[in-house]
Design a protein around this motif. Structure first.
Motif, PDB file in Angstrom:
ATOM      1  N   ALA A   1       1.802  63.104  76.066  1.00 47.14           N
ATOM      2  CA  ALA A   1       0.663  63.701  75.358  1.00 47.14           C
ATOM      3  C   ALA A   1      -0.582  63.577  76.243  1.00 47.14           C
ATOM      4  CB  ALA A   1       0.457  62.995  74.032  1.00 47.14           C
ATOM      5  N   PRO A   2      -1.493  64.547  76.210  1.00 45.95           N
ATOM      6  CA  PRO A   2      -1.521  65.697  75.307  1.00 45.95           C
ATOM      7  C   PRO A   2      -0.850  66.963  75.865  1.00 45.95           C
ATOM      8  CG  PRO A   2      -3.596  65.587  76.470  1.00 45.95           C
ATOM      9  CD  PRO A   2      -2.769  64.430  76.967  1.00 45.95           C
ATOM     10  N   GLY A   3      -0.420  66.948  77.132  1.00 43.76           N
ATOM     11  CA  GLY A   3       0.072  68.186  77.740  1.00 43.76           C
ATOM     12  C   GLY A   3       1.484  68.576  77.354  1.00 43.76           C
ATOM     13  N   TYR A   4       2.352  67.575  77.140  1.00 45.80           N
ATOM     14  CA  TYR A   4       3.767  67.822  76.831  1.00 45.80           C
ATOM     15  C   TYR A   4       4.360  68.843  77.809  1.00 45.80           C
ATOM     16  CZ  TYR A   4       2.759  65.403  72.440  1.00 45.80           C
ATOM     17  OH  TYR A   4       2.382  64.471  71.500  1.00 45.80           O
ATOM     18  N   THR A   5       4.100  68.628  79.105  1.00 41.89           N
ATOM     19  CA  THR A   5       4.456  69.613  80.124  1.00 41.89           C
ATOM     20  C   THR A   5       5.951  69.865  80.206  1.00 41.89           C
ATOM     21  OG1 THR A   5       2.536  68.909  81.405  1.00 41.89           O
ATOM     22  CG2 THR A   5       4.187  70.234  82.554  1.00 41.89           C
ATOM     23  N   ARG A   6       6.752  68.798  80.186  1.00 41.17           N
ATOM     24  CA  ARG A   6       8.193  68.958  80.333  1.00 41.17           C
ATOM     25  C   ARG A   6       8.773  69.807  79.196  1.00 41.17           C
ATOM     26  NH1 ARG A   6      12.290  63.885  80.036  1.00 41.17           N
ATOM     27  NH2 ARG A   6      11.136  63.682  78.064  1.00 41.17           N
ATOM     28  N   GLY A   7       8.351  69.534  77.987  1.00 43.29           N
ATOM     29  CA  GLY A   7       8.864  70.286  76.847  1.00 43.29           C
ATOM     30  C   GLY A   7       8.483  71.749  76.912  1.00 43.29           C
ATOM     31  N   LEU A   8       7.226  72.050  77.218  1.00 44.19           N
ATOM     32  CA  LEU A   8       6.769  73.435  77.259  1.00 44.19           C
ATOM     33  C   LEU A   8       7.411  74.203  78.406  1.00 44.19           C
ATOM     34  CD1 LEU A   8       2.991  72.868  76.430  1.00 44.19           C
ATOM     35  CD2 LEU A   8       4.710  73.941  74.954  1.00 44.19           C
ATOM     36  N   ARG A   9       7.583  73.541  79.552  1.00 43.18           N
ATOM     37  CA  ARG A   9       8.185  74.218  80.708  1.00 43.18           C
ATOM     38  C   ARG A   9       9.650  74.584  80.419  1.00 43.18           C
ATOM     39  NH1 ARG A   9       7.882  70.338  84.372  1.00 43.18           N
ATOM     40  NH2 ARG A   9       5.735  70.821  84.963  1.00 43.18           N
ATOM     41  N   SER A  10      10.381  73.656  79.819  1.00 44.96           N
ATOM     42  CA  SER A  10      11.787  73.937  79.501  1.00 44.96           C
ATOM     43  C   SER A  10      11.897  75.047  78.457  1.00 44.96           C
ATOM     44  CB  SER A  10      12.482  72.670  79.006  1.00 44.96           C
ATOM     45  OG  SER A  10      11.894  72.192  77.810  1.00 44.96           O
ATOM     46  N   ASN A  11      11.007  75.034  77.475  1.00 44.69           N
ATOM     47  CA  ASN A  11      11.011  76.088  76.457  1.00 44.69           C
ATOM     48  C   ASN A  11      10.777  77.458  77.080  1.00 44.69           C
ATOM     49  OD1 ASN A  11      11.294  73.961  74.718  1.00 44.69           O
ATOM     50  ND2 ASN A  11       9.365  74.237  73.667  1.00 44.69           N
ATOM     51  N   LEU A  12       9.842  77.526  78.003  1.00 44.91           N
ATOM     52  CA  LEU A  12       9.537  78.792  78.686  1.00 44.91           C
ATOM     53  C   LEU A  12      10.782  79.335  79.391  1.00 44.91           C
ATOM     54  CD1 LEU A  12       7.508  80.917  79.724  1.00 44.91           C
ATOM     55  CD2 LEU A  12       6.958  79.339  81.602  1.00 44.91           C
ATOM     56  N   GLY A  13      11.490  78.467  80.109  1.00 42.08           N
ATOM     57  CA  GLY A  13      12.691  78.904  80.808  1.00 42.08           C
ATOM     58  C   GLY A  13      13.778  79.408  79.865  1.00 42.08           C
ATOM     59  N   LEU A  14      13.897  78.774  78.697  1.00 41.86           N
ATOM     60  CA  LEU A  14      14.940  79.160  77.751  1.00 41.86           C
ATOM     61  C   LEU A  14      14.632  80.494  77.075  1.00 41.86           C
ATOM     62  CD1 LEU A  14      15.740  75.649  76.293  1.00 41.86           C
ATOM     63  CD2 LEU A  14      17.318  77.133  77.544  1.00 41.86           C
ATOM     64  N   TYR A  15      13.366  80.788  76.811  1.00 43.11           N
ATOM     65  CA  TYR A  15      13.031  82.103  76.255  1.00 43.11           C
ATOM     66  C   TYR A  15      13.427  83.217  77.230  1.00 43.11           C
ATOM     67  CZ  TYR A  15      10.254  79.706  72.671  1.00 43.11           C
ATOM     68  OH  TYR A  15       9.854  78.916  71.631  1.00 43.11           O
ATOM     69  N   ILE A  16      13.229  82.971  78.502  1.00 41.76           N
ATOM     70  CA  ILE A  16      13.638  83.956  79.512  1.00 41.76           C
ATOM     71  C   ILE A  16      15.161  84.066  79.556  1.00 41.76           C
ATOM     72  CG2 ILE A  16      13.626  84.476  81.986  1.00 41.76           C
ATOM     73  CD1 ILE A  16      10.875  83.046  82.109  1.00 41.76           C
ATOM     74  N   ALA A  17      15.854  82.934  79.427  1.00 47.17           N
ATOM     75  CA  ALA A  17      17.319  82.935  79.427  1.00 47.17           C
ATOM     76  C   ALA A  17      17.877  83.733  78.250  1.00 47.17           C
ATOM     77  CB  ALA A  17      17.840  81.498  79.389  1.00 47.17           C
ATOM     78  N   ILE A  18      17.208  83.690  77.107  1.00 41.32           N
ATOM     79  CA  ILE A  18      17.665  84.436  75.934  1.00 41.32           C
ATOM     80  C   ILE A  18      17.678  85.931  76.222  1.00 41.32           C
ATOM     81  CG2 ILE A  18      17.048  85.093  73.562  1.00 41.32           C
ATOM     82  CD1 ILE A  18      16.022  82.196  73.205  1.00 41.32           C
TER      83      ILE A  18
END
Length: 569
Positions: A462-479
Motif C-alpha cells: 500500500a498505497p500503490g499495490y503495484t504487483r496486483g494492478l500490473r498482473s490484472n492489466l496483463g490478464l485483461y489483455i490475455a482475455i
C-alpha cells in the motif's frame, strides 16, 4: 393428459423416444455412442435419458408440440416471476456474505484480530480455496440430487457459517469460518448455471444469467449503505460483529423461503399446470441441451475432460477471476489509500456497484442483440485496462482523488465479463453430466483465480499495490487473446457438425431458433424453415420416418454427439 390445445398451432409426429435408426435403417456411430450403457427401467427408459423425454412421451401423447409465441411468452412470464426473484435474492445474499470481510476491514477487524502481513489476503483467498476443493464432488451431487433442495440446504449452512464469524477473535478462527463459508457457497454458481439451462431458452439465458450475477453490483451499492448504517449502531458488540450476525441471520431465514418455492425442474413445478409444463419443456427443444437426467455418465465426464472448449472456458474464467478476487477483497482498502476516512470509503464504493450493475446488464443485452459473446467480452476488457493504467501512474495525493476514483470505477466494468463466460460455456455444452462437469472445470478456474487474486495485493505494498494492478492489466489483455482463439475454435466445430449432417443425409445448415426473439413473426419464419427446402439447404421436408433438428434434444446427447447442435459464437 393430452396435448395442450391452447398451445398448439401445429402438431408434428416425432420419432418414438427410442428411435435410433438413420434413414437407411441402420444406426449411425453417433447414435450408438449416445445410447451406450444403461439398462431400461420399468418405464422403458434407458438409464441416463433426460427426464423430459419420459415426461413428453406421457403427457404429449408421443407427439412433438409446436408452441405459439403467445403461450411461450405467458409461460416465460410465470417462470420469471417465480424462479428469477429467488435466484436474485440468493445471489444478492451470497455477494453480501462474501463482501462482509471487505466491509469489516474498515470497521476495526484488522486491529482487533491483530491481522498482519498477508493474513487478510488469505482470509479472502480461503473462501475460493474451499470452493475449488468442492467443485469435483459438486458436479456429481448436482447430477444426482434434487437441485433446488440441495441448493437451499447449502444456503442455510453458509448463513450459519457467516453468523459464526462474529465469534472469531483471531486469524485462526476467522480462517476456519471463512473456509466453511466457501464450502457451502461453492454450490451457488454451478447450481444457478444449471438452473438457468433447465428453465430458459438459449436466447433468454444470457440476460437471465446477467440478472442474477448483477446482484454483485446491487450488493456493492446497498451492502455499502447497509454497512454504513450498521457501523453507527451503539452496542457492546463491535461493528464488524453486528455486520456478520445481521447478514448471517437473514441468509438462514431466506434458505427456508427458497426451499418452499423453488422447484427442482420444470416438470416438478407446482406453479405450472400440466399443460404449461409441456410448454415449458417444449420451448427448450431447440436449445439441444436437454433438461436433467439425474443419471451419472462416465462417458460425459471423459468428453468434458478431453474437450478443448472446457479448458478455454477454464482459462477465460481464471483470467478474469484473478483481478476479481483481488479487487473484491482489497477494493475498499484501495479507496482508503486515496485519503478518505472509513465512512467515506464505504460510501465511495457505492458507484463501483452501480457501474458493475450497468456493465453486467448492458453487456448481456448487447450480446443478446448481436447473438455473439466473444466481441462483447473483448469490449468489456478495455475500460479495466484503462483503469489499471490510471491507478498505476497517478500519485496518491489529494489533488488526484477525482481521477483516481475514475480509474477505480473504470476497473469496476470487469464483473460484466464473468456472466458472459458462464453463459457462453453453458450454451455450448449439452448432456446432463457433461454440463455439470464442464461447469466444475470452469469454476475450478474461477476459484483458482480468486485464490491467487487477493494474494497479489498485500498491505506492505500500500498505497500503490503495484504487483496486483500490473498482473490484472496483463490478464485483461490475455482475455482478449483467448476470446479470439475460442471464437475460431467454435467456428471450426460448426463446420465439422455441418459436414457430419451432410454425411448423414441431412441439411448442412441449421437455423438456430433458440437464439431468435419470441414473436409471431419468428414463429412463422421457423415454420417456413421447417417445411421448405431449396438450393441453399436452409431447411428440409420431413416425414414421420425422418429426423428433424430438435428430435433428439431430450436424449441426453452431448454437444459433440449431437450433429444438430449449433455452437454459439
Amino acid at each position: 393428459m393430452g396435448a395442450p390445445s391452447a398451445a398448439v398451432t401445429e402438431i408434428e409426429h416425432a420419432p418414438p423416444p427410442d428411435a435410433d435408426a438413420d434413414r437407411d435403417g441402420t444406426r449411425s456411430g453417433t447414435h450408438q455412442q449416445a445410447h451406450k450403457g444403461g439398462d431400461e427401467d420399468e418405464e422403458g427408459n434407458r438409464g441416463g435419458r433426460d427426464i423430459a423425454a419420459t415426461f413428453l412421451a406421457k403427457n404429449a401423447a408421443g407427439q412433438r408440440i409446436r408452441v405459439t409465441a403467445a403461450d411461450s411468452a405467458r409461460v416465460l412470464r410465470r417462470i420469471d416471476v417465480v424462479i428469477l426473484p429467488l435466484m436474485l435474492t440468493v445471489y444478492f445474499l451470497q455477494g453480501l456474505d462474501k463482501a462482509t470481510l471487505a466491509y469489516a476491514s474498515v470497521f476495526g477487524l484488522l486491529q482487533d484480530t491483530r491481522l498482519a502481513g498477508d493474513q487478510f489476503g488469505w482470509l479472502g483467498s480461503i473462501v475460493y480455496l474451499a470452493q475449488l476443493v468442492m467443485q469435483p464432488p459438486l458436479a456429481w451431487l448436482l447430477v444426482r440430487l434434487p437441485i433446488a433442495k440441495f441448493t437451499s440446504a447449502m444456503v442455510l449452512c453458509w448463513g450459519i457459517s457467516l453468523a459464526c464469524m462474529a465469534a472469531a477473535h483471531n486469524f485462526g478462527g476467522l480462517l476456519a469460518t471463512r473456509f466453511f463459508l466457501g464450502v457451502f457457497e461453492a454450490s451457488v454458481a454451478p447450481s444457478f448455471v444449471a438452473i438457468t439451462q433447465m428453465w430458459w431458452r438459449r436466447r433468454e439465458q444470457t440476460v437471465r444469467t446477467s440478472y442474477w450475477y448483477a446482484m454483485n453490483g446491487i450488493t456493492n451499492m446497498f451492502g455499502s449503505l447497509i454497512t454504513y448504517g450498521l457501523g453507527h449502531i451503539e452496542s457492546e458488540l463491535r461493528s464488524y460483529q453486528i455486520i456478520f450476525l445481521f447478514f448471517g441471520i437473514i441468509t438462514v431465514a431466506f434458505s427456508f423461503v427458497m426451499l418452499t418455492f423453488m422447484p427442482d425442474s420444470p416438470i416438478e413445478a407446482k406453479f405450472l399446470s400440466d399443460d404449461d409444463k409441456v410448454i415449458a419443456v417444449e420451448r427448450l427443444r431447440m436449445n439441444q441441451m436437454g433438461v436433467i437426467s439425474r443419471e451419472w455418465s462416465n462417458d460425459h465426464l471423459k468428453e468434458a475432460l478431453l474437450d478443448p472448449k472446457s479448458w478455454l472456458w477454464f482459462a477465460l474464467l481464471f483470467s478474469i477471476s484473478v483481478p476479481s478476487g483481488g479487487i473484491s477483497t482489497f477494493g475498499p482498502l484501495i479507496i482508503e489509500t486515496f485519503g478518505f476516512d472509513r465512512f467515506r470509503t464505504i460510501l465511495f464504493n457505492i458507484p463501483f456497484g452501480f457501474v458493475q450493475f450497468v456493465a453486467t446488464i448492458g453487456g448481456a443485452f448487447l450480446a443478446q442483440k448481436i447473438k455473439m459473446k466473444g466481441p462483447v467480452i473483448a469490449l468489456l476488457c478495455l475500460p479495466p485496462i484503462a483503469g489499471c493504467v490510471m491507478l498505476m501512474v497517478l500519485p496518491r495525493d489529494a489533488s488526484h482523488r477525482a481521477p483516481l476514483l475514475v480509474g477505480y470505477y473504470l476497473i469496476s466494468v470487469y464483473p460484466g465479463i464473468t456472466p458472459l463466460i458462464y453463459s457462453w460455456a453453458s450454451q455450448n455444452t449439452a448432456g446432463d453430466t457433461k454440463k455439470k462437469c464442464t461447469n466444475a472445470i470452469l469454476l475450478v478456474g474461477q476459484s483458482t483465480g480468486n485464490v491467487i487474486g487477493p494474494l497479489l495485493y498485500t498491505q506492505n505494498e500500500a498505497p500503490g499495490y503495484t504487483r496486483g494492478l500490473r498482473s490484472n492489466l496483463g490478464l485483461y489483455i490475455a482475455i482478449i487473446v483467448l476470446v479470439g482463439i475460442t471464437t475460431a475454435y467454435l467456428k471450426m466445430l460448426n463446420r465439422d457438425h455441418a459436414t457430419r449432417r451432410v454425411a448423414l443425409g441431412k441439411s448442412a445448415v441449421i437455423i438456430d431458433t433458440s437464439l431468435d426473439a419470441e414473436s409471431p413473426q419468428a414463429a412463422e419464419t421457423e415454420n417456413a424453415r421447417n417445411v421448405e427446402e431449396g438450393d441453399a439447404a436452409i431447411g428440409a421436408v420431413y416425414n414421420d420416418e425422418m429426423e428433424r433438428p430438435g428430435d433428439r434434444a431430450f436424449e441426453n446427447l452431448t454437444d459433440m454427439q449431437n450433429e444438430d447442435f449449433v455452437f454459439v459464437l
